[in-house]
Design an enzyme around this catalytic site. Structure first.
Site, PDB file in Angstrom:
ATOM      1  N   TYR A  88       0.788  -1.232   0.000  1.00 36.21           N
ATOM      2  CA  TYR A  88       0.000   0.000   0.000  1.00 36.21           C
ATOM      3  C   TYR A  88       0.826   1.291   0.000  1.00 36.21           C
ATOM      4  CZ  TYR A  88      -3.838  -3.160   0.989  1.00 36.21           C
ATOM      5  OH  TYR A  88      -4.751  -4.173   0.907  1.00 36.21           O
ATOM      6  N   PRO A 101     -11.180  -0.360  -1.566  1.00 31.95           N
ATOM      7  CA  PRO A 101     -12.368  -1.166  -1.822  1.00 31.95           C
ATOM      8  C   PRO A 101     -13.610  -0.458  -1.287  1.00 31.95           C
ATOM      9  CG  PRO A 101     -11.227  -2.010   0.097  1.00 31.95           C
ATOM     10  CD  PRO A 101     -10.412  -0.854  -0.418  1.00 31.95           C
ATOM     11  N   HIS A 327      -7.603   0.908   2.349  1.00 30.29           N
ATOM     12  CA  HIS A 327      -7.338  -0.507   2.625  1.00 30.29           C
ATOM     13  C   HIS A 327      -6.124  -0.728   3.538  1.00 30.29           C
ATOM     14  CE1 HIS A 327      -8.056  -4.646   2.126  1.00 30.29           C
ATOM     15  NE2 HIS A 327      -8.218  -4.712   0.829  1.00 30.29           N
ATOM     16  N   SER A 522     -10.713 -11.948  -4.516  1.00 28.70           N
ATOM     17  CA  SER A 522     -10.936 -11.991  -3.076  1.00 28.70           C
ATOM     18  C   SER A 522     -12.369 -12.407  -2.799  1.00 28.70           C
ATOM     19  CB  SER A 522     -10.671 -10.619  -2.453  1.00 28.70           C
ATOM     20  OG  SER A 522     -10.808 -10.675  -1.050  1.00 28.70           O
TER      21      SER A 522
END
Length: 620
Positions: A88, A101, A327, A522
């Site tokens: 990230y 997300p 996230h 996912s």
């Protein structure tokens, strides 16, 4: 009772094991198995020689492995910081679509503007109650299901939900978590409305606002936002920009004290609540997903956001609602648990609106003020242009497969996740005639401060299956694999910390290609009617989030229009075909599925359905 819960949480955290460092040879052997079928034979021979040299006795790999084991002994979680930066904080792409997300709530039907604000007030009360549980350490401890059923899981991610803020940096971002905020500090949220930002204190005179008081304050905010004369440029759009660009703009902003004060209030808030204007679009699942991911761009609600904050609750006046999250502090399951609590709070108990006569005199909400110069105005315009390009580029298709769901899969005595992963591999193979490196997040929360590792689901077994489905003459054998990514990342970072020349294994074409996750997947299951989605992680890739329910499966497939080799609609079409074909295969081969013990590797050639059964076992 909360004292006992606190003690239980403390005890469980103490007894959770540390993340292990796998044996070097095991990881290197598995790495070769993971990539052999994804690269050309000549390239694999080169890679194999590089890996063998790296892992040779007395070689570089053993030196790095020893240092990594020492790091494990000295730290709570040896991989956490490495993983957070690599996954990230070092990423320079914009947060919307590329990283953040979203959870899409069911479409709400509001009678009027005030009804929407009632929903927002109730949502805020639900958030406050959930945060109170977190602050009291009163959340029930999560336990693993499936193979690790009953294993306690680390709860640390929950404590970052409302206390995290991601600061943009020129080269790398900084994630700050205020874990022990003094209880005397007034808590506030930031409300975004018409691209303006307002401070809403949720604690006044040491007492939290009730639902009626919150509604009253929201009404004041929307009235203030209507005042065109006081309306300021849409500063929130800067947070949608690339991280380096936003860091440069922020450096320009903080030269003025007014801007510093406003930023400080946003950076210390509990969460952001975005009151969105109607988009004017048909609120289908796909449209709602797009609006959550990017707000529709600068012409709609794209600037009515502050992406650095970990939790943004969106309430659209047209009933398009959901949550956008950064996230970096936590995984999808934490977002799910919070979202489900809030939605159950909204729908599950009677509204607690107090009588008007009992409303306290409250200080009015405060508009955040900003000072702009031509340089900052230039940043705003450029950020808006880049966001619009991102909006125009995102190809999203939310697909509800209604023929069967996880109950049918369980009747085949298979893991629903394994089943769906193999279906995704089949879909990609149908689209491109090959398999590619695939990311499937796998929780490692049974370890202290555990986040995720990667299940590389494009296994040799998956390739055997998809080829058997598309060419029944093909014969293949099955072998197993395991997650390797965190270990390899750790070895790479140790080499960097020792100022060593980057080992050849990490410069190899195979390694570089194996970390370009063209298919990023996912599973995010929910018990409430909602779904999660995200964008692709590479320009030529797909994002595929799935939510298996009893009698249906929701897929959110994303790609980029600019890449002519991808199409979300085509992927969804072949995914649907593949799921039907696998169902038919299961029905034809039900005898083989129920007699799994008899399905040996030797029988794969004669019974292609067994290849699928073996594939599923790999993912269990």
């Amino acid at each position: 009772m909360s004292i006992y819960i606190n003690l239980l949480v403390f005890f469980l955290h103490q007894v959770l094991p540390k993340v292990p460092v796998p044996p070097l040879k095991q990881t290197l052997d598995t790495y070769l198995k993971c990539v052999q079928h994804l690269v050309k034979e000549e390239q694999f021979k080169k890679t194999k020689a590089i890996v063998e040299k790296f892992g040779a006795p007395g070689g570089v790999g053993e030196v790095l492995q020893k240092k990594l084991l020492e790091r494990r002994d000295k730290t709570t979680n040896w991989v956490y910081d490495y993983w957070l930066e690599d996954m990230y904080l070092n990423n320079r792409l914009a947060l919307p679509v590329n990283s953040s997300p979203v959870m899409v709530f069911p479409k709400q039907t509001f009678r009027d503007h005030k009804d929407a604000l009632r929903f927002a007030a109730r949502l805020i009360r639900g958030v406050l109650e959930y945060k109170a549980l977190i602050d009291a350490r009163a959340l029930p401890v999560d336990f693993a299901r499936g193979q690790l059923a009953g294993t306690p899981l680390c709860m640390e991610q929950y404590y970052r939900l409302f206390t995290s803020y991601r600061y943009p940096g020129l080269k790398t971002d900084v994630l700050k978590v205020q874990m022990n905020a003094a209880s005397s500090v007034p808590e506030h949220i930031i409300v975004a409305c018409k691209n303006q930002f307002f401070v809403l204190d949720v604690v006044v005179n040491s007492k939290q606002l009730n639902e009626t008081e919150i509604l009253s304050q929201l009404e004041k905010i929307t009235k203030m936002a209507e005042n065109a004369e006081e309306r300021l440029p849409p500063v929130g759009i800067l947070t949608s920009d690339g991280r380096t660009e936003w860091a440069q703009a922020r450096d320009a902003l903080i030269k003025d004290q007014t801007n510093r004060d406003s930023l400080a209030l946003i950076e210390s808030c509990m969460c952001v609540v975005c009151l969105d204007e109607p988009s004017g679009l048909e609120p289908r699942d796909t449209t709602r997903a797009l609006l959550m991911l990017h707000g529709g761009g600068r012409e709609k609600n794209g600037a009515n956001r502050w992406y650095d904050k970990s939790m943004q609750f969106v309430v659209g006046m047209d009933g398009v609602c959901g949550v956008v999250c950064d996230h970096s502090p936590f995984e999808g399951i934490v977002l799910v648990q919070c979202s489900e609590y809030v939605m159950k709070y909204i729908t599950g108990s009677p509204s607690k609106m107090a009588r008007a006569s009992s409303i306290r005199e409250l200080p009015p909400p405060r508009r955040l003020l900003w000072k702009f110069n031509p340089h900052i105005q230039g940043h705003l315009a450029a950020a808006g242009d880049r966001l619009q390009r991102l909006v125009n580029n995102l190809d999203m298709d939310v697909f509800k497969f209604k023929v069967y769901g996880k109950e049918f899969i369980k009747k085949q005595k298979m893991s629903p996740d394994a089943f769906i992963q193999v279906a995704l591999q089949l879909a990609f193979f149908k689209c491109s005639g090959r398999l590619v490196s695939t990311y499937e997040s796998a929780s490692i929360r049974r370890f202290q401060e555990g986040r995720v590792d990667n299940i590389r689901s494009a296994t040799p077994e998956a390739l055997a299956f998809v080829k058997s489905m598309t060419d029944e003459r093909a014969t293949f054998t099955a072998i197993t694999g395991m997650a390797i990514d965190n270990h390899l990342l750790g070895l790479l970072r140790i080499a960097k910390e020792l100022n060593m020349e980057k080992p050849e294994i990490f410069c190899d074409e195979t390694y570089l290609a194996s970390n370009q996750f063209i298919l990023s997947t996912s599973q995010v299951p929910t018990t409430v009617e909602m779904f999660c989605c995200y964008g692709p992680v590479v320009p030529n890739g797909y994002g595929a989030c799935y939510n298996p329910q009893s009698d249906h499966i929701i897929f959110c497939v994303s790609s980029f229009w600019e890449n002519t080799g991808t199409s979300s609609a085509v992927f969804v079409k072949v995914l649907n075909e593949g799921l039907l074909e696998i169902r038919d295969l299961c029905n034809r081969g039900s005898a083989a599925a129920t007699k799994l013990a008899d399905c040996t590797l030797d029988s794969v050639v004669e019974r292609p359905s067994c290849v699928f059964v073996v594939c599923a076992i790999v993912f269990l």
